[in-house]
Design a protein around this motif. Structure first.
Motif, mmCIF file in Angstrom:
data_model
loop_
_atom_site.group_PDB
_atom_site.id
_atom_site.type_symbol
_atom_site.label_atom_id
_atom_site.label_comp_id
_atom_site.label_asym_id
_atom_site.label_seq_id
_atom_site.Cartn_x
_atom_site.Cartn_y
_atom_site.Cartn_z
ATOM 1 N N PHE A 190 157.838 2.309 34.436
ATOM 2 C CA PHE A 190 156.854 1.225 34.436
ATOM 3 C C PHE A 190 157.526 -0.112 34.750
ATOM 4 N N LEU A 191 158.675 -0.371 34.138
ATOM 5 C CA LEU A 191 159.411 -1.610 34.390
ATOM 6 C C LEU A 191 159.834 -1.707 35.858
ATOM 7 N N ALA A 192 160.352 -0.619 36.400
ATOM 8 C CA ALA A 192 160.760 -0.598 37.810
ATOM 9 C C ALA A 192 159.550 -0.803 38.724
ATOM 10 N N ALA A 193 158.418 -0.192 38.375
ATOM 11 C CA ALA A 193 157.204 -0.348 39.182
ATOM 12 C C ALA A 193 156.716 -1.794 39.165
ATOM 13 N N MET A 194 156.750 -2.445 37.996
ATOM 14 C CA MET A 194 156.301 -3.836 37.903
ATOM 15 C C MET A 194 157.232 -4.757 38.694
ATOM 16 N N LEU A 195 158.525 -4.521 38.611
ATOM 17 C CA LEU A 195 159.479 -5.325 39.369
ATOM 18 C C LEU A 195 159.263 -5.132 40.872
ATOM 19 N N SER A 196 159.070 -3.907 41.290
ATOM 20 C CA SER A 196 158.817 -3.620 42.703
ATOM 21 C C SER A 196 157.518 -4.270 43.161
ATOM 22 N N LEU A 197 156.497 -4.201 42.342
ATOM 23 C CA LEU A 197 155.213 -4.810 42.672
ATOM 24 C C LEU A 197 155.353 -6.323 42.836
ATOM 25 N N TYR A 198 156.121 -6.952 41.958
ATOM 26 C CA TYR A 198 156.332 -8.394 42.058
ATOM 27 C C TYR A 198 157.049 -8.746 43.369
ATOM 28 N N VAL A 199 158.115 -8.020 43.668
ATOM 29 C CA VAL A 199 158.884 -8.301 44.888
ATOM 30 C C VAL A 199 158.023 -8.093 46.129
ATOM 31 N N ILE A 200 157.270 -7.012 46.157
ATOM 32 C CA ILE A 200 156.424 -6.718 47.330
ATOM 33 C C ILE A 200 155.320 -7.755 47.467
ATOM 34 N N SER A 201 154.690 -8.137 46.358
ATOM 35 C CA SER A 201 153.608 -9.122 46.441
ATOM 36 C C SER A 201 154.132 -10.479 46.890
ATOM 37 N N ARG A 202 155.324 -10.873 46.443
ATOM 38 C CA ARG A 202 155.909 -12.135 46.903
ATOM 39 C C ARG A 202 156.236 -12.066 48.394
ATOM 40 N N ARG A 203 156.707 -10.914 48.832
ATOM 41 C CA ARG A 203 157.031 -10.749 50.253
ATOM 42 C C ARG A 203 155.775 -10.881 51.115
ATOM 43 N N ILE A 204 154.635 -10.494 50.579
ATOM 44 C CA ILE A 204 153.381 -10.586 51.330
ATOM 45 C C ILE A 204 152.784 -11.985 51.211
ATOM 46 N N THR A 205 152.766 -12.558 50.003
ATOM 47 C CA THR A 205 152.052 -13.818 49.804
ATOM 48 C C THR A 205 152.829 -15.050 50.246
ATOM 49 N N ASP A 206 154.148 -15.048 50.165
ATOM 50 C CA ASP A 206 154.914 -16.236 50.560
ATOM 51 C C ASP A 206 154.653 -16.657 52.008
ATOM 52 N N PRO A 207 154.679 -15.733 52.974
ATOM 53 C CA PRO A 207 154.367 -16.145 54.351
ATOM 54 C C PRO A 207 152.929 -16.651 54.497
ATOM 55 N N LEU A 208 151.999 -16.068 53.747
ATOM 56 C CA LEU A 208 150.614 -16.525 53.842
ATOM 57 C C LEU A 208 150.467 -17.936 53.277
ATOM 58 N N VAL A 209 151.197 -18.242 52.228
ATOM 59 C CA VAL A 209 151.180 -19.601 51.677
ATOM 60 C C VAL A 209 151.739 -20.582 52.712
ATOM 61 N N GLU A 210 152.772 -20.178 53.421
ATOM 62 C CA GLU A 210 153.342 -21.029 54.473
ATOM 63 C C GLU A 210 152.347 -21.229 55.619
ATOM 64 N N VAL A 211 151.610 -20.172 55.986
ATOM 65 C CA VAL A 211 150.595 -20.273 57.037
ATOM 66 C C VAL A 211 149.501 -21.251 56.606
#
Length: 174
Positions: A51-72
């Motif tokens: 569960f901890l690994a899944a939450m960490l992975s989810l955070y990293v993946i969501s940041r990878r997706i949302t950071d470029p959109l915030v820049e756009v």
């Protein structure tokens, strides 16, 4: 059992593809209750780590997706204010990178259009201001008596010529 009275033996035969394998668990002096509690503790510990690994992975993946959109979004807000020099920096081959490249291209086109528009307005302003200054000067000269009455016709012809020139300029702009 095979090992004696004080041992708990578990055998499992499994088939994976065409290769059979056997799992043998043998514990000395263990009761089935203690064995069950140990399995539950191990299972809960493993589940928490997963569960901890899944939450960490989810955070990293969501940041990878949302950071470029915030820049756009930030760049789009700059573009709406007429600041076309903002560039979106995003490397990759995914849809977000393609969107960033398309928006950068759009910004370059908008910047060029804005420069052409400003140049056009400057030229039009100059081309309209020159005949208007001439007309205004001659009319003021006629009205205040600077231009003598015998030359009024000459200057009224110049004014007429400048008005026709203005009319042609406006027609050609439209």
């Amino acid at each position: 059992g095979f090992f004696g009275k004080n041992r708990m033996n578990v055998y499992e035969v499994a088939y994976q593809g065409s290769t059979p394998f056997v799992i043998l668990i043998s514990m000395e002096n263990y009761s089935s209750v203690v064995f069950s509690k140990d399995i539950i503790i191990v299972a809960i510990t493993v589940a928490l780590w997963i569960f901890l690994a899944a939450m960490l992975s989810l955070y990293v993946i969501s940041r990878r997706i949302t950071d470029p959109l915030v820049e756009v979004i930030s760049a789009a807000k700059d573009y709406s204010k007429g600041r076309f020099d903002t560039k979106i920096v995003y490397d990759g081959v995914d849809e977000v990178a393609e969107l960033a490249r398309a928006i950068n291209d759009m910004a370059a086109s908008l910047k060029h259009i804005d420069e052409v528009r400003n140049s056009f307005l400057g030229n039009v302003s100059h081309d309209l201001r020159t005949p208007m200054t001439t007309i205004s000067g001659f009319v003021d000269g006629i009205l205040d008596g600077t231009i003598p009455p015998e030359q009024h016709e000459k200057y009224l012809n110049i004014i007429s010529h400048e008005v026709k020139r203005l009319s042609r300029l406006v027609t050609s702009m439209l």
